[in-house]
Enzyme design. Structure first.
Site, PDB file in Angstrom:
ATOM      1  N   ARG A 111      -0.338 -44.500  12.663  1.00 62.62           N
ATOM      2  CA  ARG A 111       0.823 -44.367  13.554  1.00 62.62           C
ATOM      3  C   ARG A 111       0.531 -43.207  14.494  1.00 62.62           C
ATOM      4  NH1 ARG A 111       5.433 -41.630   9.551  1.00 62.62           N
ATOM      5  NH2 ARG A 111       3.984 -40.218   8.545  1.00 62.62           N
ATOM      6  N   ASN A 149       9.038 -39.579  16.503  1.00 66.23           N
ATOM      7  CA  ASN A 149       8.982 -38.952  15.187  1.00 66.23           C
ATOM      8  C   ASN A 149       7.907 -37.881  15.193  1.00 66.23           C
ATOM      9  OD1 ASN A 149       9.882 -39.099  12.271  1.00 66.23           O
ATOM     10  ND2 ASN A 149       7.664 -39.276  12.025  1.00 66.23           N
ATOM     11  N   GLU A 150       8.325 -36.670  14.957  1.00 69.32           N
ATOM     12  CA  GLU A 150       7.389 -35.552  14.783  1.00 69.32           C
ATOM     13  C   GLU A 150       6.302 -35.490  15.858  1.00 69.32           C
ATOM     14  OE1 GLU A 150       5.925 -35.487  10.753  1.00 69.32           O
ATOM     15  OE2 GLU A 150       7.764 -34.535  10.052  1.00 69.32           O
ATOM     16  N   GLU A 308      14.450 -34.313   7.504  1.00 66.92           N
ATOM     17  CA  GLU A 308      13.654 -34.916   6.416  1.00 66.92           C
ATOM     18  C   GLU A 308      13.263 -33.828   5.427  1.00 66.92           C
ATOM     19  OE1 GLU A 308       9.983 -36.744   7.500  1.00 66.92           O
ATOM     20  OE2 GLU A 308      10.836 -37.834   9.183  1.00 66.92           O
ATOM     21  N   TRP A 316       0.857 -36.911   0.302  1.00 69.12           N
ATOM     22  CA  TRP A 316      -0.246 -36.551   1.197  1.00 69.12           C
ATOM     23  C   TRP A 316      -0.859 -35.201   0.861  1.00 69.12           C
ATOM     24  CZ3 TRP A 316       1.811 -32.225   3.347  1.00 69.12           C
ATOM     25  CH2 TRP A 316       3.213 -32.182   3.490  1.00 69.12           C
ATOM     26  N   GLU A 356       2.714 -45.079   2.228  1.00 62.29           N
ATOM     27  CA  GLU A 356       3.551 -44.033   1.615  1.00 62.29           C
ATOM     28  C   GLU A 356       4.231 -44.496   0.329  1.00 62.29           C
ATOM     29  OE1 GLU A 356       4.744 -40.957   4.526  1.00 62.29           O
ATOM     30  OE2 GLU A 356       5.359 -42.675   5.721  1.00 62.29           O
ATOM     31  N   LYS A 357       3.605 -45.455  -0.360  1.00 63.61           N
ATOM     32  CA  LYS A 357       4.287 -46.025  -1.533  1.00 63.61           C
ATOM     33  C   LYS A 357       4.384 -45.076  -2.716  1.00 63.61           C
ATOM     34  CE  LYS A 357       0.129 -48.742  -2.478  1.00 63.61           C
ATOM     35  NZ  LYS A 357      -0.438 -48.481  -1.136  1.00 63.61           N
ATOM     36  N   PHE A 358       3.564 -44.011  -2.707  1.00 62.43           N
ATOM     37  CA  PHE A 358       3.678 -43.046  -3.808  1.00 62.43           C
ATOM     38  C   PHE A 358       4.548 -41.846  -3.436  1.00 62.43           C
ATOM     39  CE2 PHE A 358      -0.394 -45.202  -4.835  1.00 62.43           C
ATOM     40  CZ  PHE A 358       0.054 -45.810  -6.001  1.00 62.43           C
ATOM     41  N   HIS A 359       5.198 -41.924  -2.279  1.00 63.86           N
ATOM     42  CA  HIS A 359       6.098 -40.838  -1.857  1.00 63.86           C
ATOM     43  C   HIS A 359       7.451 -41.049  -2.518  1.00 63.86           C
ATOM     44  CE1 HIS A 359       8.253 -38.098   0.794  1.00 63.86           C
ATOM     45  NE2 HIS A 359       7.111 -37.745   1.350  1.00 63.86           N
TER      46      HIS A 359
HETATM   47  C1  GAL Z   1       6.900 -36.899   7.728  1.00 57.69           C
HETATM   48  C2  GAL Z   1       7.165 -38.157   8.522  1.00 57.69           C
HETATM   49  C3  GAL Z   1       7.808 -39.234   7.667  1.00 57.69           C
HETATM   50  C4  GAL Z   1       7.080 -39.376   6.368  1.00 57.69           C
HETATM   51  C5  GAL Z   1       7.046 -38.040   5.683  1.00 57.69           C
HETATM   52  C6  GAL Z   1       6.377 -38.069   4.334  1.00 57.69           C
HETATM   53  O1  GAL Z   1       5.963 -36.093   8.357  1.00 57.69           O
HETATM   54  O2  GAL Z   1       7.998 -37.880   9.605  1.00 57.69           O
HETATM   55  O3  GAL Z   1       7.815 -40.457   8.383  1.00 57.69           O
HETATM   56  O4  GAL Z   1       5.792 -39.827   6.601  1.00 57.69           O
HETATM   57  O5  GAL Z   1       6.337 -37.132   6.490  1.00 57.69           O
HETATM   58  O6  GAL Z   1       6.332 -36.795   3.744  1.00 57.69           O
END
Ligand code: GAL
Length: 662
Positions: A111, A149-150, A308, A316, A356-359
């Site tokens: 992305r 986003n960011e 967030e 990550w 991001e399935k493990f988030h």
């Molecule tokens: C942020 C992002 C989110 C998600 C999140 C995971 O940086 O804006 O979409 O990826 O990290 O920690």
């Protein structure tokens, strides 16, 4: 302009329903109601669904979701999905894919995969945002816009052909002519003189150090290109839906180096910040506090939004450690204590597929039977009780100087030591202040500082003449300034101020520096008064300042390590090393002499912050802590307090005080 709805503290998070069938959407809304969710961010990465092929917009699927949320009384923070352009767009416009400093063009599949300067990306952005805003104009659920986003993370600088063309335009606008640019960049060195604008390239990867002034300007330019891409969207949104606040979420105030948030904040209706705990970092709640204080500061002291954070582990970091019991609550309430009027998460329901399935999420894979969901529901109830906090202000008596341009410049190539890091010093001072229970604002070096009793400048390497004068005025008028080493060295073009170091600060500090003596890795030097220094030592010649402490060993033994300069009605302090331990005590001495009041005798595991009438007591330790002299009503339990309040290990107590603190 803070969004009017939802009332009280906003609670919820990113909602990505396109991953799930309709039955799950229905369950989502039921769970949201159970937890008291009142705001969700929607559509963040949905460009491919909103515009499945060029010019064909499909909002029906989204209408169904927005309407369902609205029927449940849940407000929508509607996102523009430009952080994830669709595959058809990239296939048609491969030139929009960003190029790194190493010359490598990224591919599709992640992305943030379009360059903010690319004309095709800007055109497609404008068309889609116009269609989206027109479609949702007047929809009662949509209470705010969330652009992109960011910005800046992970795409800071782009080195593609469009960026280079825009960069040359930027330079022509910034400099009167090539002579001025050659002068500013010091191109007389290494024979870099330009005779035509077309000769100027982006400061690409090189086998040696690249002109630092060129790199510094490129950092400014690149950040500005993202801001232009944001402003393009914001202006369309304001035109079509006037009165609906527009924001973009910062990628962590303290952690996203490429964005100058003093400049960004001016472009937003409300500041929104993301923060992710560094799970393995000891006392990571201090980094959280710093991030929140910086968000409040760039917002000019106005309430801001925590857009967030995570309910548990992220996915990550090298080791993604789940939050312990009560940790999510402590984290959330610390953000509120420091000025956030929202507690939002990435994301509502954990993904089964994708990157991001493990988030973690508000609803984990383990579902609503989990301890985590129980904590989410309890937090929702806590936040309803905290509704009265909304809109109130945090007062700080101490400020820390923070300037992204200086941060960029300091960390370019070939400085006197690799150990000179802006964050390293800023973190050290912030942590010492946090442990002293002092609430801190951040300030740009050109800002009015008159309301602060103490201002700390950690490695303020780049200081313009105007900012140096500003600090001088602050001290003369009665302020107390504490400066740490490697400050006031260069101007806005990374050119050393004339004469001995620290050119911009010689006068206010009452000293000059003849020579830097960076220390070897692991080397320490003794300082009188029982302090050891690391990283730095230097030869100071006082010229008005007096030595409060001296180096007792190393290359500058017998010469000043800490100086004090009484100037006008104020005092300027200078510390020429990084204390191994003892920075907190040293700082406490400065705070005491400046008359900064703060609670005494409390353990440094207790976070104590006043926001308006509310006193937040957050216990990060393993033992209960008793705070004396609290008068008011416990917000969560309704208990009346007049005297000591005990906060259990890991718990949070918020007291609405009877007599508001001055
Ligand atoms: C942020 C992002 C989110 C998600 C999140 C995971 O940086 O804006 O979409 O990826 O990290 O920690």
């Amino acid at each position: 302009m803070y969004p009017e709805r939802p009332a009280g503290i906003a609670y919820g998070g990113d909602y990505n329903p396109e991953q799930w069938p309709r039955e799950v959407h229905e369950e989502d809304v039921a769970l949201m109601r159970e937890a008291g969710v009142n705001l969700v961010s929607l559509g963040m990465f949905s460009w491919a669904l909103m515009e499945p092929e060029e010019g064909r917009h499909e909002f029906g699927w989204l209408d169904e979701i927005v309407d369902r949320l609205h029927a449940a009384g849940i407000a929508v923070d509607l996102a523009t999905p430009t952080a994830a352009p669709p595959a058809w767009f990239t296939a048609r416009h491969p030139d929009t894919l960003p190029v790194g400093r190493d010359g490598v063009r990224i591919g599709f599949g992640g992305r943030q995969n379009a360059c903010s300067s690319a004309p095709a990306f800007r055109e497609a952005t404008a068309r889609l945002v116009r269609a989206l805003a027109t479609h949702y104009r007047g929809h009662p659920a949509v209470v705010m816009w969330h652009v992109h986003n960011e910005y800046g993370a992970p795409l800071g600088e782009c080195y593609c052909e469009h960026s280079v063309a825009a960069w040359r335009d930027w330079l022509r606008r910034t400099y009167r002519d090539l002579a001025e640019l050659n002068d500013a960049w010091g191109t007389a060195f290494w024979g870099q003189r330009y005779t035509d604008w077309a000769q100027i390239d982006a400061p690409r990867h090189n086998h040696t150090a690249v002109n630092p002034a060129q790199r510094l300007d490129f950092a400014r330019f690149s950040d500005g290109q993202h801001r232009e891409h944001y402003a393009l969207q914001r202006d369309i949104l304001r035109e079509i839906t006037p009165g609906v606040p527009v924001t973009t979420n910062f990628a962590g105030t303290v952690n996203c180096k490429s964005t100058d948030l003093w400049q960004w904040a001016r472009e937003l209706d409300v500041v929104a910040n993301d923060h992710y705990l560094k799970a393995e970092q000891p006392d990571n709640h201090i980094d959280l506090a710093m991030s929140a204080d910086l968000a409040r500061s760039v917002a000019g002291g106005e309430p801001w939004m925590l857009m967030e954070h995570s309910a548990g582990a992220v996915n990550w970091q090298p080791r993604n450690i789940a939050k312990g019991p009560g940790e999510m609550r402590r984290n959330s309430l610390a953000h509120v204590a420091r000025g956030s009027d929202s507690v939002l998460f990435f994301q509502f329901r954990a993904s089964r597929f994708g990157a991001e399935k493990f988030h973690s999420a508000m609803v984990p894979h383990a579902g609503a039977g989990s301890a985590q969901w129980r904590e989410i529901v309890e937090l929702g109830a806590d936040l309803r009780r905290l509704a009265g906090v909304r809109g109130s202000r945090v007062r700080a008596d101490v400020a820390l100087v923070w300037d992204w341009e200086s941060y960029w410049a300091l960390e370019l190539d070939w400085r006197p030591s690799v150990d000179l890091r802006f964050r390293e010093r800023a973190d050290a001072f912030y942590e010492a202040l946090w442990r002293e229970h002092v609430t801190v604002d951040f300030v740009h070096p050109s800002a009015d500082m008159s309301r602060y009793q103490v201002v700390v400048a950690p490695s303020a390497y780049l200081l313009t003449d105007a900012s140096a004068k500003n600090l001088h005025r602050y001290v003369e008028a009665g302020g107390n300034l504490l400066v740490s080493y490697f400050s006031g060295i260069v101007d806005e073009h990374d050119t050393i101020h004339p004469g001995a170091y620290p050119g911009a600060l010689r006068e206010v500090l009452g000293l000059s520096i003849e020579e830097f003596h960076p220390l070897r890795e692991h080397e320490t030097v003794a300082v009188t008064g029982g302090l050891d220094g690391r990283i730095w030592s230097e030869r100071i010649h006082p010229a008005g300042a007096v030595a409060e402490r001296e180096f007792a060993s190393g290359p500058d033994a017998g010469h000043p390590a800490l100086t004090r300069h009484d100037l006008g009605a104020g005092t300027a302090w200078y510390l020429a090393t990084a204390p191994v331990t003892g920075l907190r005590e040293l700082l406490a001495g400065v705070l005491d002499r400046a008359g900064v009041t703060r609670p005494r005798g409390l353990p440094d595991t207790l976070e104590l912050v006043r926001r308006g009438r509310h006193l937040f007591l957050i216990n990060h330790g393993d033992e209960p802590v008793t705070v004396e002299g609290v008068t008011g009503t416990g917000v969560f339990d309704g208990a009346h307090h007049d005297g000591p309040v005990t906060v259990a290990a890991g718990a949070v107590t918020v007291v609405e005080e009877q007599s508001p603190h001055p």
